[in-house]
Design a protein around this motif. Sequence first.
Motif, mmCIF file in Angstrom:
data_model
loop_
_atom_site.group_PDB
_atom_site.id
_atom_site.type_symbol
_atom_site.label_atom_id
_atom_site.label_comp_id
_atom_site.label_asym_id
_atom_site.label_seq_id
_atom_site.Cartn_x
_atom_site.Cartn_y
_atom_site.Cartn_z
ATOM 1 N N LYS A 404 124.693 145.284 120.570
ATOM 2 C CA LYS A 404 125.520 144.517 121.505
ATOM 3 C C LYS A 404 125.910 143.161 120.937
ATOM 4 O O LYS A 404 127.030 142.675 121.165
ATOM 5 N N HIS A 405 124.996 142.544 120.204
ATOM 6 C CA HIS A 405 125.237 141.186 119.707
ATOM 7 C C HIS A 405 125.437 141.149 118.189
ATOM 8 O O HIS A 405 125.194 140.119 117.550
ATOM 9 N N ALA A 406 125.868 142.265 117.624
ATOM 10 C CA ALA A 406 126.041 142.352 116.175
ATOM 11 C C ALA A 406 127.057 141.336 115.684
ATOM 12 O O ALA A 406 128.072 141.065 116.334
ATOM 13 N N ARG A 407 126.749 140.767 114.537
ATOM 14 C CA ARG A 407 127.675 139.867 113.864
ATOM 15 C C ARG A 407 127.949 140.464 112.497
ATOM 16 O O ARG A 407 127.023 140.770 111.746
ATOM 17 N N LYS A 408 129.199 140.641 112.175
ATOM 18 C CA LYS A 408 129.536 141.336 110.939
ATOM 19 C C LYS A 408 129.139 140.519 109.713
ATOM 20 O O LYS A 408 129.361 139.314 109.651
ATOM 21 N N SER A 409 128.548 141.216 108.717
ATOM 22 C CA SER A 409 128.210 140.589 107.448
ATOM 23 C C SER A 409 129.462 140.506 106.580
ATOM 24 O O SER A 409 130.513 141.064 106.905
ATOM 25 N N LYS A 410 129.360 139.829 105.440
ATOM 26 C CA LYS A 410 130.500 139.698 104.536
ATOM 27 C C LYS A 410 130.962 141.067 104.042
ATOM 28 O O LYS A 410 132.157 141.332 103.941
ATOM 29 N N ALA A 411 130.005 141.952 103.749
ATOM 30 C CA ALA A 411 130.342 143.293 103.270
ATOM 31 C C ALA A 411 131.115 144.075 104.341
ATOM 32 O O ALA A 411 132.079 144.761 104.038
#
Length: 417
Positions: A404-411
């Motif tokens: 629900k609270h995922a934050r996208k990584s650079k990859a």
Amino acid sequence: MLYHAHEMQRAWLNGASAWASIASEMLGNPANPMGYFGLGPTAASALEVFAHATQSRGKPEFGIDAVNAGGQPHAVIESIVLNKPFGDLLRFTHDGLDDSSPKVLIVAPMSGHYATLLRGTVERMLEHSEVYITDWADAKMVPMREGSFDLDDYIDYIIDFLEYIGPGANVIAVCQPSVPALAATAVMNAAKNPATPATLTMMGGPIDTRCSPTTVNDLAMERPIEWFRQTVIATVPMQYPGHGRRVYPGFMQLASFMSMNLGSHLMSHYEMFKHLTAGDDASADLTKAFYDEYRSVCDMTAEFYLQTVEEVFQKHSLPNGTFVHRGKAVDLGAIDQTALLAVEGERDDISGIGQTKAALDLATGLAKSKKQYLLAEGAGHYGIFNGSRWRTKIAPVVEEFIAKHARKSKAQLKQVA
């Protein structure tokens, strides 16, 4: 003298354990007629229980060879990705994961047991996540030339590990590290650190021990800090690499844990004896496996232990707003990016109900939509991160919270682009 007395006792028990094990095997040998009648089977079982209870134990292995994910078994790869004097960063992954899989840092307690106590936590989260875990060192094995390790260093290690993993990571702090993990999260939020975790899950953590105080909390409050310094701190003897280091010995912590539920432990060993006598080796092996892990203990540095007792259990520095990291006050109100999940066990006799939940109220700068609380019905302290309740009731909530609270990584951002 405390450590030397323990070493003398351990040496004697090692010999007694070896003799008991040999005698048990002799009585249980099919070629020995005494093993079939009279007191033979009973004596063999009793000797086996004694041998198991008194043998020395080293650092266990995680031993996670494979996990089932998506209905398929996948071989697990375990590796040390970052090495530091007082603890390594371990990584677990398998070919069923891809770049979109969440990265999870499990912060293991530095409370007398090895990180392998969280084997079940790692194994369950590994089904859908790339898992990292803090593998804290046994203080008696760290040479004096490596310096000291206190609560400030613990927080620094968490930050270093998160910076290694990179943006978008998720943290699960089990028990004691909930305090330094929350402090590290506040420090990183305040500094706008790119590696600030997307989520922090605190499980059975002593954020505010004034809420529903337990026996553990009461014991810490009954004595002044000088009593702990003079009574339970020992010097590592010459036979270990960390000789001369002042530590809180693991055997002291184990004795404390065992005494809290002595009746239950005695009954467990009696049940193991009955299983062995009845030939139910499978049931006996389950008890053996638990105590193999439970009795595998390590030392903590004196400075870390004493600072934790004083700041967490006596002064309640974090909830009082007086907790300091590297000379600077830690402001929990600075947490405005990291979503927080507090997990508590209904029957937790180490961290009482409300102690972990207190973190949600202390994070005054965080939106309500980023806070969540779970009370695990029927779960004790260990049940919130190990066992069937953890696998089927708690872990799915943690995974849903992370998603629900995922934050996208650079990859992941590059993939989208």
